[in-house]
Design a protein around this motif. Sequence first.
Motif, short mmCIF file in Angstrom:
data_model
loop_
_atom_site.label_atom_id
_atom_site.label_comp_id
_atom_site.label_asym_id
_atom_site.label_seq_id
_atom_site.Cartn_x
_atom_site.Cartn_y
_atom_site.Cartn_z
N LYS A 28 0.95 -1.24 -0.27
CA LYS A 28 0.01 0.09 0.15
C LYS A 28 0.84 1.33 -0.25
O LYS A 28 0.80 2.55 -0.53
CB LYS A 28 -1.23 0.50 1.00
N ILE A 29 2.32 1.31 0.31
CA ILE A 29 2.95 2.34 0.63
C ILE A 29 3.79 2.47 -1.21
O ILE A 29 3.52 3.69 -1.72
CB ILE A 29 4.05 2.12 1.03
N CYS A 30 4.52 1.78 -1.13
CA CYS A 30 5.27 2.00 -2.83
C CYS A 30 4.76 1.53 -3.79
O CYS A 30 4.42 1.65 -5.24
CB CYS A 30 6.32 1.08 -2.21
N ARG A 31 3.09 0.90 -3.89
CA ARG A 31 2.63 -0.18 -4.70
C ARG A 31 3.52 -0.73 -5.50
O ARG A 31 2.95 -0.58 -6.76
CB ARG A 31 2.13 1.52 -5.42
N CYS A 51 -0.84 -4.40 14.79
CA CYS A 51 -2.14 -3.68 14.19
C CYS A 51 -2.39 -4.86 13.10
O CYS A 51 -3.87 -4.34 12.91
CB CYS A 51 -2.41 -2.27 13.75
N GLY A 52 -2.41 -5.31 12.37
CA GLY A 52 -2.67 -6.44 11.78
C GLY A 52 -2.41 -5.64 9.98
O GLY A 52 -3.19 -6.23 8.96
N HIS A 53 -2.06 -4.69 9.79
CA HIS A 53 -1.63 -4.26 8.62
C HIS A 53 -0.35 -4.87 7.72
O HIS A 53 0.51 -5.27 8.86
CB HIS A 53 -1.75 -2.49 8.54
N VAL A 54 -0.48 -4.22 6.53
CA VAL A 54 0.97 -5.54 6.09
C VAL A 54 1.40 -5.09 5.10
O VAL A 54 0.81 -3.96 3.82
CB VAL A 54 0.17 -6.95 5.03
N TYR A 55 2.67 -5.23 5.09
CA TYR A 55 3.90 -4.07 4.50
C TYR A 55 5.11 -4.81 3.79
O TYR A 55 5.49 -5.38 4.54
CB TYR A 55 4.10 -2.66 4.56
N CYS A 56 5.99 -4.44 2.56
CA CYS A 56 6.96 -4.69 2.12
C CYS A 56 8.24 -5.30 3.47
O CYS A 56 7.56 -3.72 3.78
CB CYS A 56 7.03 -4.79 0.33
N ALA A 57 8.89 -5.50 2.68
CA ALA A 57 10.09 -5.62 4.07
C ALA A 57 10.74 -4.23 3.14
O ALA A 57 11.40 -3.45 4.53
CB ALA A 57 10.85 -6.54 3.16
#
Length: 1525
Positions: A28-31, A51-57
């Motif tokens: 969701k950040i870097c698309r 918190c349950g949100h998922v982002y890349c490394a």
Amino acid sequence: MRNCISGVLEGQDLEVMMSENPFAIICKICRKFFILAEEEEGGNLPHLLHCGHVYCASCLNSLKSPSNTITCPNCKLETSVNEDGVDGLQVDGKTIGLIYTAKIRKSREDKQKAITEKALAVIESGLKEKEAARKMEVDEALREAIQKQCHLQSIHASLVEGLQIQVRAEKKRLLAEISEVTKKAISLVQKRKLAMVSGLGELDHLFSESRCMLREVERKKKSLENAIAKARNLNSPVPGEYWDTEQVLKALRAHLDMQAFDLSCLTQDSGLRCNLDAGKLEQSLSISQGSITCMSKKYVAPTSRRLCESSVESRRSRSRPKTPSPPSASDWVQEYQGPPQVESISSPNIIIEEIIEDSPAASVQRIPTPVPKQQETQKQRKGTPLDLPVYEEKARLFWVVVTHVVNPADFYVRYVSEQKAGAQLSRKISSFCMGNNCMFLPDHIIRNGDLLFIRWKDGVWCRAEVIELYQVKGVETVRQCVAPEISKLKVFFLDYGFTKGITVTSGEELNEYLRRPDRAAHSEMSRWPPQAIRCCLNGIVPAQSSGWSSESCKEITHVTGSSAVRMQVYGEDRGTLLVDLKKAPMDHTNSRMPISLRDHLVFMEFARFRCPVTASATRCRPLQYYPPVLPKPKTEFYALVSHINTPSDFFIQLTENMEFPLLASKLQAFYGACSDGISQQLHCPMQEQACVALNEDNVWYRALIIGFHGMRMAEVHLVDIGSKRVLPVTNLRVIKDDFLSLPAMAVWCCLADIECDGDYWSDPSIKRFRNLAEKKLVTVVIKKFLSCHGPLPVSLFEADDRRESSIAHILIAEALVKSPKNLPPVTPEMSVWDPPLESVEAVPSTMESGDSIHLSPTITIPANQKDIKVKVTHVTSPANIYVQLVQYDGQLKRLQERLQHEVGTSAQMSVDWEAGMSCAALINTVWERGEVSGIISSNMAEVLRCDFGNSVKVSVDNLRPLPPQMIGSFLLECCLSGIRPAGGLKWTATSCDLISFYLTGAMALMTVKEPPPACPVGVSLFCSNQAGQNVSMADFLISEGLALPKRKSRFVEPKPMEALPALEETHDESLPEDLNTHTDDHASEAPPSTVAYPPPEPAAHLGHTRMSITAVGEDGVIYGMTSQAENEFEHLKKRLQQHIKATPVLKHQNWRDVKGCIIKGTDMLWHRGRVVELIGGQVKVQYVDLGLVENIPVCHVYPMVVCEDVPQLCVPLRLHKGKPVGRHWHLDAVALMKELVLGRRVNVQIMELPAEPRECVPIEILFEGMTMSRIMAHHHPACINVSAIDLEEQVFSTLVDLDDWNLDTKGLLDPPLLSGTFADPPLPKVGQRFPVKIKHLCTPNKVYLSVQEHVSHEEEGEASLEEVLECVNADVKSLSRLTDFPIGGACLAEYSDGSFYRAELTGFVSISPEIKMLVRHVDFGSDDTVSIHKLRRLPECLLDFPRKAVCVRLGGFQPPRLCSEAKRLPYAPEWSVKALLEMMNLLQQKGVFRALITAAGEETIAYLYSPDGTLLHNSLVKRGLADLD
């Protein structure tokens, strides 16, 4: 690696996943896409924060703070990381799974694609090779298809024409039946109206308040009148008595409060209503498969039955109407869900608790149910029962619901018929409690016996009566108490029958849960008797001396539940009904036996009967099995010994009856697979009740309950086996009607000609008998029938034993039993066994005399031709039936064995088979005798089975030449005697199929009616039905309407006539000589042929005359008689009666050559007549001088012509221009003609003179100048050909114009109605789009629209249609009303807004009580029903404007072929209501709609476009509400 993953995710699976969750694969950040770590390359994995949100490394590394925490950019929640950093966080497994799934699917699709391409290449190579061969096959098939198409075209044309004729005939018949049934329905409604009106008597007793007010006014009026009279007599000189002047003045000056007289009671109604169940009325008139029926149900409204009773009974009838049928569970649940349950109340100040009444003392101390005044009045009448709904049945059965159970001697019920009344009462109580008039005030006092309203739950209030009061800080009960000082009270719910305790901890919140009814509420509640009725089970007492147990109450609640049960009332005792409750079984298909609550409690040993109950006391006797079918005496048959008790008590099963194995398998399949055994279980078994029992071997058998052993154990008799078992009641089930219809299989028998050696049968004799016969196949011979209730005396032989000794002889020989003393000497019995086939030549056959079986193997009918046992092998029709005699079964078996021995082992022979050759055929691995009936092909032949009657196709390889000594047949071809086809000369396919279904393969009894040489042989066949009764197949076909009894020959030998007419001594020359003599010359002669009577005298001239109409025939012929003919007819009657004194007794019935005769009519006078038709024992004759046609007995007709000098006196007439529609006159038209002219003297205008004297004279009958043809055309246009009547014909007048009056009628007559019609507006050309406005919507594809832009041809200065209509509406009073109503005529009709608009008449809606017309507004397209006083004549100027609305069918779509919507348009069932509503929503769009006409003519078809330019119907098609056309 990134490219690899991106390639995988570019497929269709990625699109699906992205559509479901667009952020499942990318960060969701870097698309950017997540990258998996594969082999040695690093990846960009998705990590999950706390918190349950998922982002890349990579993004998480950029977000990590120096303090090793990551702040979520979405929710700002911090997540701490360990020394491993971001890699130490949890990886999101869901996202990883989605990526792997997409990759796997992509690889599978690639493999499948490669395989598919390879397969397509192989297929293409094969297709090229077959393409040439296939082309030749297609050409040949095309030629054949063209020929078939020609044949189908001719068949299609015939079917289309025939279907149209069939539909027209059926429609005509249905219209006639609908008219007849509608008349019946109207007559039933009229009878119902008369019955209800006759039940209306004095209604003033229904208005109690008005009557009380009237009595009060009358009392005050009388008092005031007395005071006025006394005041007037004070000044009298001679007063009659002395009055106190002060009292008189006080009475005169008494204050009269006019407001005290509340006249609002006059506006109240009685509460009685006359309701119409429109739904049932519509369903009662229906078209069924058989015919059109009007279903009527005898139902007497409670109101009409009770109006003659007192006012108390009338109130009760309103609250308790009659309910003739049981209600469904859903109907009752809507209003009542059982007694109210205690619910928790959130407020701590009010506590509601239940008073548990589990002891007999508690039930005695209970305050009894308060009895209203109505019931107190009834108690004063001796022998009058309590308040019960009126019911038609003798048993006084009512549908009730149990509301509360104290014990079996004290419980409460509510009538199901009071469901609506209870709901209405609840609403009234709730409405009273919503106001402030019923609030408790601090000075209000509550007493024992007061009526209160109790809040049970939100918005639901119940009425209750106070029975106990407790004061604050008090222990004893008090009689009354101030409301704020109440701590506890007990109340009795009048409408449910139970008692509750209410604890009040604070007087402030008393009004939240209690209400005090005001005066109006008290007055209203007095009109409603308690809904709960106190009952007691009649005739039972507790099983234990300690009283009723709590288990008995629980059992009542368990059995009755909350469903409706039937209550049977036996009487009343001190305010309590003595009843019995009967609940319908769980499965209505299993039994028609209801569950009696009394019997159930006695069976469960919770109660016992007060006095012994006999079988005659039981109203509902359980259904029994049919008795077993017994063979005839002195006949032998095979049987299986199913159970043995003693040699004088055992049971057998007939092996001929193959229904037992099938019955056993069905029992196991049904009851073994039934998972819900409780629904089939017997809750209250009765003695002698049929049931199904689970035996100890876990097999289900049909059984009969014969006793009870306590502890819920029942003794049953297995009716198909014969044994008795003691089983628990839980092993018993309710028997289905299908299993109950079969008779019992076990036959009770005893060994004949033996006795027991002692008082009892010894164990060795019983054991030996069981070893010989039990569970074995034996041969049984019935000796005689002793009694229908005792065992059947039989002799048993072992099935494989050919000795002359029976089993009884074996037992006697072993000295286990003894022979009776009075037994006659035993003679050797004749052997009943067939001789061996090898010794046929040596032993003479019992079937034929002198010839051996191999020389003449054919059938011979026995000498006794009654009750021959046969087996039906083949049936084609009732006139062609093939049977085998059962006594030839052994001979047939031996013949087949010999064929197998001689032919079966022979080698195949080359034979040129031809039709008619005898052969031996191998059919179903058995060699049979046959006859070649046809050659189908070189290796296939059709063979007739000589011993079975049917034809089969057999290979030539399975045919052998039949030895000459075996040629013959054991088959008898016969036909049913005494019947003939009902549909004509041939038997219909239905009758052939029906008799073939029932007879093929069945065993029957045959009686020869027409013995050989008749072929086929006429016989009567009797077959056994399910009840074991023999039924004649001829009578069965007659009862089914497929056959008629054959007419008996009426030709008899001529015999002398017994008597001749007794005549006067005087002779009449006009009468025949044979009636003027007393000789017996005609004693041996046949009846003479007679000639017809002379025709009537022709009319002298054309013109007017008067005639008396004597008869009207069914063919529309009218018979009239002039005045001169009437006088001659009177003289002729006297002349006939004087000379004919008696009727000759004839011995013949041949009326073929008889044309003229003398008949004795229904007036018992002699008349001249002619024979029309012979119908059974009656003759259809026509009176020559009257024209009347009647059916009279044969004895009243004599073939003789008398008074030949007098011609026919009545003249046949027919209407000149009135012709029937079709070939025959309708019955309604003939009835109208009879009503108009029969028995009357009318004016007749002779139009033409007939060419022959016997032809009908064309006439017109005049009624005040109006012809009869016009009258009939007006009343019955469907029966009279209106086109044959000249509407402008000249009215015949019987008056002579004496003077020529010059009268001016100008201004006296109304102006004639405009004969023109509205013109259609000009439409654009086909294919041109133009803007339109939708005026009216009929169906989704039928609308009325108006053209918005068109070329105006009006000159400048002319008014528009709207302006003209505005002027007409401004001066509407000057318009005259419409007096003539032609269909299609133009007029002005008043709309609901009060204005008049242009319209045209389309039909009549009703005539009585008010004439209403159906009109169509031509400028809008809508239809409306208006009264005739809202119609006005159309001014001529409004006819110049064309219609504004044009009817158009929208093209491009049609009704859907498959639609799941249940609600349909009644006038267009092919469309659903949802489709119409959707079309209405589409037409409400803003903007300009456009239309494109595709076809113009009788029906205009156009495409409709929405404002955005798309076709309007696309939305309907997408939603599945329409299909593309």
